[in-house]
Design an enzyme around this catalytic site. Structure first.
Site, PDB file in Angstrom:
ATOM      1  N   HIS A 142       0.952  -1.475   0.187  1.00  0.00           N
ATOM      2  CA  HIS A 142       0.027  -0.067   0.075  1.00  0.00           C
ATOM      3  C   HIS A 142       1.369   1.071  -0.089  1.00  0.00           C
ATOM      4  CE1 HIS A 142      -2.997   3.364   0.901  1.00  0.00           C
ATOM      5  NE2 HIS A 142      -3.846   2.186   0.846  1.00  0.00           N
ATOM      6  N   GLU A 181      -8.115  -5.535   0.258  1.00  0.00           N
ATOM      7  CA  GLU A 181      -8.687  -6.089  -1.521  1.00  0.00           C
ATOM      8  C   GLU A 181      -8.343  -7.727  -0.693  1.00  0.00           C
ATOM      9  OE1 GLU A 181     -10.384  -4.898  -2.500  1.00  0.00           O
ATOM     10  OE2 GLU A 181      -9.271  -3.160  -3.622  1.00  0.00           O
TER      11      GLU A 181
HETATM   12  N1  ACO Z   1       4.091  -7.532  -4.487  1.00  0.00           N
HETATM   13  C1  ACO Z   1       5.520  -7.752  -5.116  1.00  0.00           C
HETATM   14  N2  ACO Z   1       5.499  -6.085  -4.375  1.00  0.00           N
HETATM   15  C2  ACO Z   1       5.359  -5.611  -4.005  1.00  0.00           C
HETATM   16  C3  ACO Z   1       4.401  -5.479  -4.013  1.00  0.00           C
HETATM   17  C4  ACO Z   1       2.792  -6.225  -3.809  1.00  0.00           C
HETATM   18  N3  ACO Z   1       1.850  -6.624  -3.944  1.00  0.00           N
HETATM   19  N4  ACO Z   1       3.805  -3.644  -3.914  1.00  0.00           N
HETATM   20  C5  ACO Z   1       4.866  -2.904  -3.677  1.00  0.00           C
HETATM   21  N5  ACO Z   1       5.525  -4.286  -3.934  1.00  0.00           N
HETATM   22  C6  ACO Z   1       7.503  -3.372  -4.162  1.00  0.00           C
HETATM   23  C7  ACO Z   1       7.649  -2.654  -5.066  1.00  0.00           C
HETATM   24  O1  ACO Z   1       7.793  -4.153  -6.414  1.00  0.00           O
HETATM   25  C8  ACO Z   1       8.503  -2.494  -5.034  1.00  0.00           C
HETATM   26  O2  ACO Z   1      10.105  -2.637  -5.370  1.00  0.00           O
HETATM   27  P1  ACO Z   1      11.336  -2.091  -5.824  1.00  0.00           P
HETATM   28  O3  ACO Z   1      11.787  -1.470  -4.738  1.00  0.00           O
HETATM   29  O4  ACO Z   1      11.920  -2.786  -5.539  1.00  0.00           O
HETATM   30  O5  ACO Z   1      11.194  -1.406  -6.800  1.00  0.00           O
HETATM   31  C9  ACO Z   1       8.485  -1.383  -3.393  1.00  0.00           C
HETATM   32  O6  ACO Z   1       7.830  -2.958  -2.797  1.00  0.00           O
HETATM   33  C10 ACO Z   1       8.003  -0.597  -3.475  1.00  0.00           C
HETATM   34  O7  ACO Z   1       6.192  -0.473  -4.404  1.00  0.00           O
HETATM   35  P2  ACO Z   1       5.649   0.451  -6.208  1.00  0.00           P
HETATM   36  O8  ACO Z   1       5.202  -0.292  -6.838  1.00  0.00           O
HETATM   37  O9  ACO Z   1       6.833   1.927  -5.657  1.00  0.00           O
HETATM   38  O10 ACO Z   1       4.550   1.212  -4.827  1.00  0.00           O
HETATM   39  P3  ACO Z   1       3.509   2.236  -4.742  1.00  0.00           P
HETATM   40  O11 ACO Z   1       2.623   2.867  -3.551  1.00  0.00           O
HETATM   41  O12 ACO Z   1       4.184   2.329  -5.953  1.00  0.00           O
HETATM   42  O13 ACO Z   1       2.330   1.260  -4.495  1.00  0.00           O
HETATM   43  C11 ACO Z   1       0.096  -0.347  -4.921  1.00  0.00           C
HETATM   44  C12 ACO Z   1       1.222   0.391  -3.883  1.00  0.00           C
HETATM   45  C13 ACO Z   1      -0.233  -0.112  -6.284  1.00  0.00           C
HETATM   46  C14 ACO Z   1      -0.626  -0.833  -3.795  1.00  0.00           C
HETATM   47  C15 ACO Z   1       1.389  -2.154  -4.972  1.00  0.00           C
HETATM   48  O14 ACO Z   1       1.536  -2.004  -3.800  1.00  0.00           O
HETATM   49  C16 ACO Z   1       0.476  -3.192  -5.463  1.00  0.00           C
HETATM   50  O15 ACO Z   1       0.735  -2.389  -7.076  1.00  0.00           O
HETATM   51  N6  ACO Z   1       0.240  -3.964  -4.935  1.00  0.00           N
HETATM   52  C17 ACO Z   1      -0.428  -4.394  -5.511  1.00  0.00           C
HETATM   53  C18 ACO Z   1      -2.655  -4.766  -6.049  1.00  0.00           C
HETATM   54  C19 ACO Z   1      -3.380  -3.712  -4.956  1.00  0.00           C
HETATM   55  O16 ACO Z   1      -3.263  -5.076  -3.871  1.00  0.00           O
HETATM   56  N7  ACO Z   1      -4.057  -3.079  -4.932  1.00  0.00           N
HETATM   57  C20 ACO Z   1      -5.007  -2.895  -4.205  1.00  0.00           C
HETATM   58  C21 ACO Z   1      -4.180  -1.469  -3.489  1.00  0.00           C
HETATM   59  S1  ACO Z   1      -5.669  -1.248  -1.988  1.00  0.00           S
HETATM   60  C22 ACO Z   1      -6.691  -0.485  -2.925  1.00  0.00           C
HETATM   61  O17 ACO Z   1      -6.360   0.135  -3.797  1.00  0.00           O
HETATM   62  C23 ACO Z   1      -7.968   0.110  -2.451  1.00  0.00           C
END
Ligand code: ACO
Length: 402
Positions: free
Chosen positions: A282, A335
């Site tokens: 998140h 989620e």
């Molecule tokens: N699985 C694996 N790695 C992850 C995940 C995940 N679910 N989420 C973040 N990371 C990692 C990224 O790969 C990144 O790693 P890096 O530093 O090696 O590049 C680091 O953690 C930071 O991740 P970002 O994508 O930059 O985080 P951001 O804050 O932009 O994205 C998000 C947040 C979109 C929720 C992301 O965690 C994600 O895509 N999660 C999966 C989808 C999901 O569950 N969405 C629902 C969110 S809740 C809602 O909207 C109601």
């Protein structure tokens, strides 16, 4: 924790003395506005609606209480609760002209289609006469906002039934928001436990700071556009898999894992190959999402077959994310257990995101009403990183003849 940059307040750079302030990708850690609607304190694992602990409200109230709170800034008295519940229950019918078009819209995609829902929502806004908010009174905008929120579950349920070859079931005014929604989907008297579970889910997901779809709603509203444009745009933003489109994909992931023994190798392989695990991570929470915590409890109360398996997957995923993505603080988000709860309440998988839309519309509306009280159009800058300008025109390019 460092406090977020307030883009509007203006650092010397923001004021233009040393060039524009460059925000981080995805506007991370940038505050773009002020709000009295809700807030998320990510490090504390806490969020609130108008100052009240949102999880507390979800545990102890009903959906209409939270809806009233979002609109009016205060929890209702018993008299206000009854009056508001009766008012919104009377607004659930789809306008005639739109109801006639629903079968054709439903035929264009499958059950649970977000595309169909946003088309129907847009038509409904048109049918009830939404105009650019500056061209109508604030009372008209408020009335339309409440009407569109009240009708959203009817549209979602009606489209679902039509797309799955069933008759539309009209809403009931003697039932609350959640119970009427379940009734319109299943056509059966809603089960008390299922209603309780769906209502907790709906209450927990009404609002959540400047999340992607809420921000989208405020951006569109800031141009003076009508509520139909605003809410259709917000719904489009919600549908994306990084936002509200995740819960059905959580289930796809659980299905793909299949067995307890397969969780570790499957999840390890996915993370090592750069996949995002759906239902984890998140932008703001760096701890367990408090919404996920209550939904986990609700799932346990429903004795869903999925719970033990989901718990194992959650534990394994959190451990692997800590090992393979150290320092990122990745935990289950709302989620992850949402799907388990909604499935146990007999909601079909394809209805998970439309159900989310039925609660989040209340948050969008509260934010939009706040935005238009003291509006300034959102119009940020972008740092240009293309070829140096002005470029020389290429010799091969022939100017058009006029
Ligand atoms: N699985 C694996 N790695 C992850 C995940 C995940 N679910 N989420 C973040 N990371 C990692 C990224 O790969 C990144 O790693 P890096 O530093 O090696 O590049 C680091 O953690 C930071 O991740 P970002 O994508 O930059 O985080 P951001 O804050 O932009 O994205 C998000 C947040 C979109 C929720 C992301 O965690 C994600 O895509 N999660 C999966 C989808 C999901 O569950 N969405 C629902 C969110 S809740 C809602 O909207 C109601």
């Amino acid at each position: 924790m460092s406090s977020p940059v307030n883009a509007a307040a203006g650092t010397p750079a923001a004021a233009g003395t040393t060039g524009p302030y460059q925000a981080a990708a995805g506007l991370a850690d940038v505050s773009v506005s002020s709000t009295k609607v809700s807030d998320v304190l990510g490090r504390l694992g806490f969020y609130h609606y108008r100052g009240y602990n949102a999880v507390d409200i979800a545990r102890r109230g009903n959906f209409e209480d939270a809806w009233y709170l979002m609109l009016h800034g205060n929890l209702p008295t018993p008299q206000q609760r009854a009056a508001f519940a009766a008012e919104v229950a009377g607004l659930r019918e789809v306008p005639g002209g739109v109801a006639d078009l629903l079968p054709a819209i439903a035929r264009l995609s499958g059950p649970g289609s977000l595309e169909s829902l946003r088309t129907a929502l847009s038509l409904t806004a048109q049918a009830i006469g939404c105009r650019p908010w500056g061209d109508q009174t604030p009372e008209q905008t408020l009335g339309q906002a409440i009407r569109l929120s009240a009708v959203m579950p009817t549209l979602a349920a009606g489209l679902y039934r039509l797309a799955s070859g069933q008759e539309v079931v009209p809403p009931r005014t003697d039932l609350g928001y959640a119970a009427s929604y379940l009734y319109m989907i299943t056509g059966a008297e809603p089960d008390e436990r299922a209603t309780y579970a769906v209502e907790r889910y709906l209450m927990l997901t009404i609002d959540h700071g400047f999340n992607n779809s809420t921000f989208a709603a405020r951006v569109i509203a800031s141009s003076g556009a009508d509520l139909g444009a605003v809410l259709t745009g917000a719904l489009g933003a919600l549908s994306g898999p990084l936002h509200g489109g995740a819960p059905a994909r959580v289930f796809d992931m659980l299905d793909a894992i299949g067995t307890l023994d397969n969780a570790e190798p499957w999840l390890r392989h996915a993370i090592e190959h750069g996949d995002k695990l759906m239902g984890f991570g998140h932008r703001i929470y760096k701890t367990l999402d408090p919404r996920s915590e209550l939904l986990h409890e609700v799932a346990q109360e429903l004795h869903s077959d999925r719970v033990a398996f989901s718990e194992h997957v959650e534990k394994t995923a959190v451990a692997l994310l800590a090992e393979l993505k150290p320092g990122r603080d990745l935990y289950a988000n709302v989620e992850f257990y949402a799907g388990v709860v909604l499935e146990a309440a007999d909601l079909p998988r394809e209805m998970f995101t439309p159900t989310f839309a039925c609660s989040r519309i209340v948050g969008w509306v509260a934010n939009v009403l706040e935005q238009i009280q003291d509006n300034r159009i959102f119009r940020p800058l972008a740092k240009y990183v293309g070829p140096d300008a002005p470029r020389e025109l290429p010799a091969f390019w022939q100017p058009a003849e006029h």
